[in-house]
Write an enzyme that holds these catalytic residues in place. Structure first.
Site, PDB file in Angstrom:
ATOM      1  N   VAL A   1       2.602   3.003  -4.575  1.00 52.92           N
ATOM      2  CA  VAL A   1       1.524   4.004  -4.590  1.00 52.92           C
ATOM      3  C   VAL A   1       2.051   5.412  -4.332  1.00 52.92           C
ATOM      4  O   VAL A   1       1.761   6.350  -5.087  1.00 52.92           O
ATOM      5  CB  VAL A   1       0.447   3.648  -3.538  1.00 52.92           C
ATOM      6  CG1 VAL A   1      -0.600   4.748  -3.441  1.00 52.92           C
ATOM      7  CG2 VAL A   1      -0.206   2.309  -3.879  1.00 52.92           C
ATOM      8  N   ASP A   2       2.834   5.583  -3.271  1.00 48.92           N
ATOM      9  CA  ASP A   2       3.251   6.927  -2.861  1.00 48.92           C
ATOM     10  C   ASP A   2       3.980   7.698  -3.967  1.00 48.92           C
ATOM     11  O   ASP A   2       3.761   8.908  -4.120  1.00 48.92           O
ATOM     12  CB  ASP A   2       4.128   6.846  -1.614  1.00 48.92           C
ATOM     13  CG  ASP A   2       3.365   6.335  -0.400  1.00 48.92           C
ATOM     14  OD1 ASP A   2       2.146   6.078  -0.532  1.00 48.92           O
ATOM     15  OD2 ASP A   2       3.983   6.183   0.671  1.00 48.92           O
TER      16      ASP A   2
ATOM     17  N   HIS B   1       0.806  -1.211   0.000  1.00 49.59           N
ATOM     18  CA  HIS B   1       0.000   0.000   0.000  1.00 49.59           C
ATOM     19  C   HIS B   1       0.842   1.264   0.000  1.00 49.59           C
ATOM     20  O   HIS B   1       0.295   2.364   0.066  1.00 49.59           O
ATOM     21  CB  HIS B   1      -0.897  -0.003   1.236  1.00 49.59           C
ATOM     22  CG  HIS B   1      -0.253  -0.701   2.398  1.00 49.59           C
ATOM     23  ND1 HIS B   1       0.801  -0.172   3.079  1.00 49.59           N
ATOM     24  CD2 HIS B   1      -0.476  -1.929   2.925  1.00 49.59           C
ATOM     25  CE1 HIS B   1       1.192  -1.037   4.011  1.00 49.59           C
ATOM     26  NE2 HIS B   1       0.442  -2.107   3.933  1.00 49.59           N
ATOM     27  N   CYS B   2       2.185   1.132  -0.058  1.00 53.00           N
ATOM     28  CA  CYS B   2       3.044   2.318   0.028  1.00 53.00           C
ATOM     29  C   CYS B   2       3.996   2.454  -1.161  1.00 53.00           C
ATOM     30  O   CYS B   2       3.917   3.407  -1.916  1.00 53.00           O
ATOM     31  CB  CYS B   2       3.858   2.278   1.331  1.00 53.00           C
ATOM     32  SG  CYS B   2       2.878   2.502   2.826  1.00 53.00           S
ATOM     33  N   ILE B   3       4.918   1.507  -1.324  1.00 54.53           N
ATOM     34  CA  ILE B   3       5.999   1.680  -2.297  1.00 54.53           C
ATOM     35  C   ILE B   3       5.486   1.866  -3.722  1.00 54.53           C
ATOM     36  O   ILE B   3       5.966   2.754  -4.434  1.00 54.53           O
ATOM     37  CB  ILE B   3       7.003   0.515  -2.206  1.00 54.53           C
ATOM     38  CG1 ILE B   3       7.652   0.495  -0.821  1.00 54.53           C
ATOM     39  CG2 ILE B   3       8.085   0.649  -3.276  1.00 54.53           C
ATOM     40  CD1 ILE B   3       8.598  -0.674  -0.597  1.00 54.53           C
TER      41      ILE B   3
END
Length: 413
Positions: free
Chosen positions: A260-261, A256-258
């Site tokens: 997406v951000d 949910h981070c790498i």
């Protein structure tokens, strides 16, 4: 910036021990924060529209899915998901809905803190617009701050107490209010000069990781072509005590981070006329990694994949975490299925089969039924890698973790 010179002295006092806190969003970020706040003496209410998330809180904290049951708390934390939509664009609809809940239910003088990851300018833009929609003024009637989440699911040494928090706010009083709260539940708070600094820092953290993950996945192919073990190369380079941090090859960064951000950062950079071509390339390389592995599997099987029995061992986005969001092994399953493969999967962390995986048969173990080929999707600690390397005529290893065999059964891809 609002004039705060005449605000009552009470607004500058630290949060009281019995203060009430509402945490909106009870997922992997919100629930640990709610528990830590409760352990620190706050009266916590969790809010989530998903009844499963509410039920997961049990009796540890009060939780509800009905906004009308929320108390007039002094602190409101927004911890909702900020995924990409079907077109790959940032989706802030959950943040906007959470802000509307705060606007409707937070009392005069409350603090609203954005914890969800957002693009630069979200705090002073979207958050401020919604909170000030009906005459309230940030820094006078309601207070606003941002402290982006830094959770690392599956890390026993992580958690809200141990991970340092960045904190920014539009005005000094909001910053003081937020710092007084966060210093109660975390060991270290780092204040920055503006909300945009905190927002950009969070995006930089994961953009840095994405670029290096994509680089390592690309170099993995080159090192394999040289006949050199990638992990040994990285470990050797990591002996340098400065200027190098190890990254390891894999099937592509998920979660949910790498993945997406960096899209949030690139979106704002593009609006400012400063899009980074390197970032576009890294995003594309990471998205394309499962397809490149699929291509290597097809090449090793003479281009004939239809009807072949291939198993993906491990389907979560990273080892030790039962989470399928953005999981590269799921993308690989989809690609294999589209090629007509008789594909199956196994994963010791998945208890009940979710909808994302229901279309493919599940095997109890990676060796069940002796598939024609196995692709290591996630190198879980529960896997016996030596046995996995011998469990099929062909075993494909995107991570470089399987022991090599003289017969060439294991293929590094």
């Amino acid at each position: 910036m609002p004039d705060t010179g005449l605000l009552p002295e009470a607004l500058f006092q630290p949060a009281d021990a019995g203060g009430r806190v509402v945490v909106i969003g009870l997922g992997y970020v919100g629930r640990p924060l709610a528990l830590e706040a409760a352990a620190s003496g706050f009266e916590v209410t969790g809010f989530d529209l998903d009844p499963v998330a509410v039920a997961a809180c049990g009796e540890t904290i009060r939780a509800t899915s009905r906004a009308r049951d929320l108390p007039p708390a002094s602190t409101w934390l927004i911890c909702v998901p900020t995924p990409l939509d079907a077109e790959g664009r940032p989706d802030l609809s959950a943040v906007a809905a959470a802000l509307e809940t705060c606007r409707a239910h937070a009392p005069h003088g409350a603090l609203v803190c954005l914890v969800s990851t957002c693009q630069p300018g979200a705090t002073n833009g979207l958050c401020r617009r919604i909170l000030e929609r009906y005459g309230r003024q940030v820094g006078r009637d309601i207070f606003l701050a941002v402290s982006p989440e830094r959770e690392n699911p599956g890390d026993p040494m992580g958690g809200p107490r141990r991970i340092p928090r960045l904190l920014g706010a539009p005005d000094p009083v909001s910053l003081a209010r937020a710092r007084a709260f966060w210093e109660r539940i975390t060991d270290r708070v780092i204040t920055v000069s503006a909300p945009e600094v905190a927002e950009c820092a969070k995006l930089l953290e994961n953009t840095y990781r994405l670029v290096n993950v994509a680089l390592m996945d690309e170099l993995h192919r080159a090192f394999a072509a040289f006949g050199v073990a990638t992990r040994e190369v990285v470990a050797a380079a990591a002996t340098k005590p400065f200027g190098f941090q190890p990254f390891w090859p894999g099937l592509g960064a998920g979660g949910h981070c790498i993945p997406v951000d960096p899209a949030y950062l690139q979106m704002e950079a593009r609006r400012a006329g400063a899009a980074a071509s390197l970032l576009d390339a890294a995003l594309a390389a990471n998205r394309g990694r499962p397809a490149r592995v699929l291509g290597a599997v097809a090449q090793a099987m003479d281009g004939r994949l239809a009807g072949r029995r291939i198993r993906v061992a491990g389907v979560t986005y990273k080892p030790g975490v039962a989470d399928l969001r953005g999981a590269a092994p799921v993308a690989l399953l989809q690609g294999l299925s589209a090629c007509g493969v008789d594909v199956s999967w196994c994963d010791p962390l998945i208890r009940e089969v979710p909808e994302d995986l229901a279309r493919w048969p599940r095997a109890a173990t990676f060796a069940e039924g002796v598939p024609e080929a196995i692709v290591l999707g996630t190198p879980h600690r529960d896997f016996d890698l030596a046995r996995l390397a011998e469990a099929a005529p062909l075993v494909f290893d995107p991570f470089g973790v399987l022991p090599q065999d003289p017969g060439g059964r294991v293929r590094v891809v």
